[in-house]
Enzyme design. Structure first.
Site, PDB file in Angstrom:
ATOM      1  N   THR A 402       6.185  -0.850   2.716  1.00 29.40           N
ATOM      2  CA  THR A 402       7.545  -0.764   2.200  1.00 29.40           C
ATOM      3  C   THR A 402       7.576  -0.639   0.683  1.00 29.40           C
ATOM      4  O   THR A 402       8.533  -0.101   0.124  1.00 29.40           O
ATOM      5  CB  THR A 402       8.347  -1.999   2.626  1.00 29.40           C
ATOM      6  OG1 THR A 402       7.688  -3.182   2.149  1.00 29.40           O
ATOM      7  CG2 THR A 402       8.461  -2.079   4.138  1.00 29.40           C
ATOM      8  N   ASP A 403       6.528  -1.105   0.005  1.00 26.60           N
ATOM      9  CA  ASP A 403       6.478  -1.024  -1.454  1.00 26.60           C
ATOM     10  C   ASP A 403       6.322   0.423  -1.911  1.00 26.60           C
ATOM     11  O   ASP A 403       7.102   0.925  -2.731  1.00 26.60           O
ATOM     12  CB  ASP A 403       5.314  -1.877  -1.951  1.00 26.60           C
ATOM     13  CG  ASP A 403       5.582  -2.506  -3.308  1.00 26.60           C
ATOM     14  OD1 ASP A 403       6.745  -2.519  -3.738  1.00 26.60           O
ATOM     15  OD2 ASP A 403       4.633  -3.010  -3.927  1.00 26.60           O
TER      16      ASP A 403
END
Length: 657
Positions: A402-403
């Site tokens: 998700t980063d």
């Protein structure tokens, strides 16, 4: 020269995309702003010149030397260690040794026992004599620290394969763990993505208990010299740890009575699980440590050396080789092109580069080719969710995070491209995927949703404690919140939940913990801009507390720094020699909080402009990235390029965000 994704060498800057053509809408307010403008232009031009012809940026990704040692260990155990290769790797490992004889996890850091022992053994394999001065210093340091018995688990696992440690004194990782249902407390998916492949591989390795004795002993690494195979010194343990030690003893006893067909079936299942997750580039997780473990496991399981799976894996390891200096061979842990490319694009956009600049369009087109299009391990907890994330590396379909996904979206949405429809569709898919990965508490972990069990950190399989799982963290959650706000979703209930979670994570001193960067300066530098982007006012008490903390931790020279030791020692929080990336993170937070005209910001900007090199960038030998707190630090080469450019750009263009 560095290696490309396909293994062929390329020169950085071989296809420069021109120079930055940036204009300013207002006059500089003074000498600090004038210097910052010059620094911004030079940094932007430097970054443009480093873009690869295919559109990506990538710098060397360095950790400590233990993975270089693992590479030599693997080759020796499989009988393929080449003398020239060992010599070149030995030169690299040797040059990283500290003055006290040890090897640290970070630049100028304290010696790390497990890394030092592995480096010592690697140098013995490379031909170094135990009587050489640097080896004598190392052995003496190891003995002072308690010797092999006091070292971390990974070191002792490798030593067992050389016959220097008793397999009976290592934790049992039963391959039958592969068949535990997904709801079971300790199934493989309760471990984090970066531990999971190693766990399955170790279950095969520990079942085989391989031993290939080395042609030398390492008695000099033990405080006493009575036996060639040592047993661990009892240590003080918690109730949880004692319980799992008893459980481990019971599991070892049970394993002896497991019928051979059952054990074979479990090992076959482990091997199939691993084979299913090999990436296009031949790796597992696009990561050399994971790939090293899997190669050994598959070899022990009977996979022939000329099998396409293993040949591809060896090819990946070769592609991760760099030659920092003539005759020195170093192994990168991973390639980082997606992360470096999206951050470079954002930095150039912050600098005022035209949104349709060829370099940005080319970068966007390349990023579009890296979006994942099939489910990975994350789908175990989110089976209904369509894929759409990005991973860190060239090829990694199984483990998007998700980063990276949030930072790619933040870059892509600002680019004006002939492929605009493709960008919009890709951003839409990625945002839906990120939203679907939100954990129940409102935050986001990196690779999984709701991967919050404390049990993996209690079992004796790894030395990484709570970092064996992947719970939501402030830095990752902040990037997702910032991305959602950029897409106009700041009022979405899911964004608001995340904002409340972030506010609740603020520490008593006003900072936020940094899981994937060192440490509170990184966490605070991520969270404050995200809160402001999501509509939290600059006057909010949490923002003001963060500003106060950052102001209080500024060094006398105007910069900011925080040492790796802050993960273990709270008294070190926010303290350390000034570095370009950490100074930039502090400035990004302060600028977002409306502190553009403060003396603190001016001092920080002045420090960055004074530290800029003639080439338009900054030097940063310190490790400011993190894979596993207290265990695996990272030196991102591009952090020194991109984050100072972001901070200076937002200062000169007077943009808080």
């Amino acid at each position: 020269m560095t290696n490309s994704a396909g293994g062929a060498p390329h020169a950085e800057g071989q296809d420069p995309a021109g120079v930055a053509d940036v204009t300013f809408a207002f006059s500089a307010s003074g000498p600090t702003e004038k210097a910052a403008r010059r620094a911004t232009m030079r940094a932007a031009n430097h970054l443009l010149a480093r873009q690869h012809a295919e559109g990506w940026w990538k710098g060397p990704f360095r950790t400590d030397v233990s993975y270089d040692a693992h590479d030599l260990f693997l080759r020796y155990l499989l009988g393929v260690l080449d003398e020239g290769l060992a010599t070149a790797s030995g030169r690299w490992i040797r040059c990283q040794q500290g003055a006290d004889g040890s090897w640290p996890l970070v630049f100028e850091g304290a010696g790390h026992l497990g890394t030092t022992i592995q480096a010592y053994v690697a140098l013995r394999l490379a031909g170094d004599s135990p009587h050489e001065e640097h080896m004598l210093r190392c052995a003496a340091w190891v003995r002072e620290q308690g010797g092999v018995a006091a070292s971390q688990l990974t070191a002792r696992v490798w030593l067992a394969m050389f016959g220097w440690w008793d397999w009976n004194d290592l934790p049992v990782v039963p391959p039958e763990i592969i068949v535990l249902p997904k709801w079971a407390p300790l199934n493989i998916y309760s471990f984090s993505a970066i531990m999971r492949v190693a766990l399955v591989s170790l279950s095969i390795i520990s079942a085989h208990r391989p031993v290939r004795p080395a042609p030398f002993s390492i008695d000099e690494l033990f405080p006493t010299s009575d036996a060639s195979v040592r047993r661990p010194t009892p240590a003080t343990t918690s109730g949880w740890e004692k319980g799992f030690q008893h459980l481990n003893s019971a599991v070892r006893a049970c394993c002896k009575s497991i019928p051979r067909p059952v054990r074979k079936t479990a090992m076959n299942a482990c091997a199939r699980w691993l084979l299913k997750r090999q990436e296009r580039d031949g790796s597992w997780g696009a990561c050399t440590p994971m790939t090293t473990w899997v190669i050994l496991a598959l070899h022990l399981h009977g996979c022939p050396s000329d099998h396409p799976v293993l040949k591809a894996a060896w090819g990946f390891l070769e592609d991760c080789v760099t030659w920092p200096e003539n005759g020195m061979r170093a192994l990168q842990t991973v390639h980082s092109p997606v992360w470096d490319t999206c951050l470079s694009s954002t930095a150039l956009l912050d600098a005022g580069l035209a949104t349709d600049h060829p370099a940005l369009v080319k970068a966007a087109d390349w990023l579009l080719t890296r979006q994942t299009d099939r489910p990975g391990d994350w789908a175990v907890r989110r089976p209904w969710l369509a894929p759409g994330g990005w991973s860190f590396q060239f090829h990694n379909q199984n483990y998007p995070d998700t980063d990276d996904t949030s930072e790619v979206i933040l870059a892509l949405r600002r680019v004006s491209s002939p492929s605009q429809k493709r960008i919009d569709e890709a951003v839409s898919r990625a945002a839906r995927w990120c939203l679907g990965m939100q954990s129940r508490n409102g935050g986001w972990g990196a690779f999984d949703a709701d991967n919050t069990s404390i049990l993996p950190g209690k079992v004796p399989f790894f030395d990484f404690r709570e970092f064996c799982a992947d719970p939501p963290t402030a830095d990752v959650t902040a990037h997702v919140v910032e991305m959602l706000a950029a897409l106009g979703m700041e009022r979405d209930p899911r964004t608001r939940r995340a904002v409340l979670w972030l506010l609740d994570q603020q520490e008593a001193n006003g900072a936020w913990y940094g899981r994937w960067g060192v440490n509170h300066i990184y966490g605070t530098g991520c969270v404050v801009p995200a809160l402001i982007a999501a509509g939290v006012p600059c006057g909010h008490v949490a923002v003001r507390r963060a500003v106060t903390w950052l102001t209080s931790t500024q060094n006398a020279d105007g910069g900011w720094g925080e040492g790796w030791q802050s993960y273990a020692d709270p008294t070190c929080t926010g303290h350390g020699p000034s570095t370009p990336s950490q100074t930039a993170w502090a400035l990004l937070a302060l600028l977002a909080a409306g502190e553009h005209d403060s003396a603190t910001v001016r001092s920080g900007v002045h420090w960055l402009t004074e530290q800029q090199t003639d080439h338009g960038t900054w030097e940063e030998p310190h490790f400011t990235g993190t894979l596993v707190p207290e265990a695996v630090a990272v030196h991102y080469d591009y952090y020194r390029h991109v984050f100072p450019l972001m901070a200076l750009s937002r200062y000169v263009l007077r943009k808080g965000h």
